[in-house]
Design a protein around this motif. Structure first.
Motif, PDB file in Angstrom:
ATOM      1  N   HIS A 134       0.784  -1.240   0.000  1.00  0.00           N
ATOM      2  CA  HIS A 134       0.000   0.000   0.000  1.00  0.00           C
ATOM      3  C   HIS A 134       0.817   1.292   0.000  1.00  0.00           C
ATOM      4  CE1 HIS A 134      -0.449   0.416   4.693  1.00  0.00           C
ATOM      5  NE2 HIS A 134       0.738   0.016   4.357  1.00  0.00           N
ATOM      6  N   ASP A 172      -3.958  -1.258   8.380  1.00  0.00           N
ATOM      7  CA  ASP A 172      -2.526  -1.249   8.702  1.00  0.00           C
ATOM      8  C   ASP A 172      -2.228   0.008   9.526  1.00  0.00           C
ATOM      9  OD1 ASP A 172       0.268  -2.515   7.347  1.00  0.00           O
ATOM     10  OD2 ASP A 172       0.442  -0.429   8.012  1.00  0.00           O
ATOM     11  N   VAL A 173      -1.267  -0.075  10.428  1.00  0.00           N
ATOM     12  CA  VAL A 173      -0.995   1.061  11.327  1.00  0.00           C
ATOM     13  C   VAL A 173      -0.383   2.260  10.581  1.00  0.00           C
ATOM     14  CG1 VAL A 173       1.388   0.513  12.050  1.00  0.00           C
ATOM     15  CG2 VAL A 173      -0.228   1.518  13.714  1.00  0.00           C
ATOM     16  N   HIS A 174       0.098   1.993   9.355  1.00  0.00           N
ATOM     17  CA  HIS A 174       0.645   3.069   8.519  1.00  0.00           C
ATOM     18  C   HIS A 174      -0.379   3.472   7.455  1.00  0.00           C
ATOM     19  CE1 HIS A 174       4.162   0.647   9.957  1.00  0.00           C
ATOM     20  NE2 HIS A 174       4.534   1.858  10.343  1.00  0.00           N
ATOM     21  N   ASP A 259       0.317  -4.456  12.012  1.00  0.00           N
ATOM     22  CA  ASP A 259       1.383  -3.790  12.757  1.00  0.00           C
ATOM     23  C   ASP A 259       0.867  -2.759  13.771  1.00  0.00           C
ATOM     24  OD1 ASP A 259       0.585  -2.356  10.553  1.00  0.00           O
ATOM     25  OD2 ASP A 259       2.579  -2.186   9.659  1.00  0.00           O
ATOM     26  N   GLY A 301       1.187  -5.076   6.438  1.00  0.00           N
ATOM     27  CA  GLY A 301       2.274  -5.171   7.403  1.00  0.00           C
ATOM     28  C   GLY A 301       1.991  -6.108   8.568  1.00  0.00           C
ATOM     29  N   TYR A 303       5.038  -7.229  11.796  1.00  0.00           N
ATOM     30  CA  TYR A 303       6.459  -7.571  11.775  1.00  0.00           C
ATOM     31  C   TYR A 303       6.943  -8.316  13.006  1.00  0.00           C
ATOM     32  CZ  TYR A 303       5.907  -4.629   7.796  1.00  0.00           C
ATOM     33  OH  TYR A 303       5.450  -4.132   6.605  1.00  0.00           O
TER      34      TYR A 303
HETATM   35 ZN   LIG Z   1       2.383  -0.946   8.112  1.00  0.00          ZN
END
Ligand SMILES: [Zn+2]
Length: 323
Positions: A134, A172-174, A259, A301, A303
């Protein structure tokens, strides 16, 4: 359209090569590594609901699919870099000699998952693929991402008439800058993102709501560092779900990054593995009147391997509950 199988489809990236950061001679430790999809696969194969899953290996995507959202120059640049031994595109984003095929297989996984759902084979499908996608822009790899497989599968659904309105929920956290930019001028694809504010890549402010014909079809909900399940679920409930219900998509596509988990080393949110199941259930419920339960999910993500496996399992179990 056929009656969907009571099983859920899981498309695995196949692991044809390591796509591992290296200096040309030896591996360099990197958060985005081959063990990520193996961890997801191991947990799903061992889950109590594994007998309700069908596992498939991802096909290689045709290059024409990728160039529907990325420039031919971008695709050629990645192919050339891989063929010449790999290397770094920026301080985060690498390719190995095998990465071109692995990135094409990630696109193949997402497209297969999306078509399997819209063609009525399965009510839901999850593409367990890597690297994530993304952050990849039309013309630039970024943030570990080479091709934006969510964008490619969404574009494929629309271009082939399998869907006319698609809602992408990116948890996703981003922030998914690539996916937002690829669709921000479109009224037929809604991009919604919950993410940690002031975190990589720095985009995704609440005032970014789409451009031109796409005005109103982008929704960003940045959340402060340290946000836990309560804040995430409230933001989902109060901001994203009303937009999802009123957009009335044919299909819901998750950009599924894990994430935001409290154990993840790349961000500072405090989600539990079970939170990802809850997010999934709430979104499926809000979308059901227009989607009939059709949902596609693509791994982004995540990790920390144990948290990634548990979180993906909670997400996939919630997708299965759709039947
Ligand atoms: Zn991410």
């Amino acid at each position: 359209m056929q009656t969907p199988s009571s099983h859920g489809l899981v498309v695995l990236d196949g692991g044809d090569g390591p796509h591992r950061a290296s200096d040309g001679r030896r591996p360099i430790p990197h958060a985005e590594r081959p063990e990520r999809t193996r961890a997801v696969e191991d947990v799903l194969r061992g889950a109590a609901f594994a007998d309700r899953l069908v596992f498939e290996a991802a096909p290689l995507a045709e290059r024409d699919l990728v160039t529907r959202v990325h420039s031919p120059r971008h695709v050629e640049a990645i192919e050339r870099r891989c063929a010449s031994g790999g290397g770094w595109f920026d301080s985060d984003t690498y390719c190995a000699p095998e990465s071109f095929d692995i990135a094409l297989r990630a696109v193949g996984a997402a497209v297969r998952a999306a078509r399997a759902v819209t063609d009525g084979e399965y009510a839901s499908a999850f593409a367990a693929c890597r690297p994530p996608g993304h952050h990849a822009e039309r013309d630039r790899p970024m943030g570990f991402c080479l091709f934006d497989q969510v964008a490619v599968c969404v574009e494929d659904l629309v271009a082939t008439g399998r869907a006319s309105r698609v809602f992408v929920l990116d948890f996703d956290v981003h922030h998914g800058n690539g996916t937002q930019h690829l669709f921000e001028e479109r009224a037929d694809v809604f991009y919604a993102s919950l993410h940690q504010s002031h975190c990589f890549p720095g985009t995704g402010a609440a005032h970014e709501r789409g451009v031109g014909a796409g005005a109103g079809a982008t929704l960003n909900v940045p959340l402060p560092a340290g946000s836990g399940p309560d804040l995430w679920l409230r933001a989902l409930d109060e901001q994203v779900l009303p937009a999802l219900a009123s957009f009335a998509p044919d299909v819901l596509v998750f950009s599924a990054g894990f994430d935001g988990h409290r154990a993840d080393p790349l961000a500072s949110c405090e989600l539990e593995s079970a939170t990802f199941g809850e997010i999934t259930r709430l979104a499926l419920d809000a979308a059901r009147p227009s989607t009939g339960g059709r949902a596609v999910s693509v791994l982004e993500g995540g990790y920390e391997l144990t948290a990634l496996g548990e979180s993906a399992a909670a997400h996939v179990e919630a997708l299965l509950a759709e039947r």
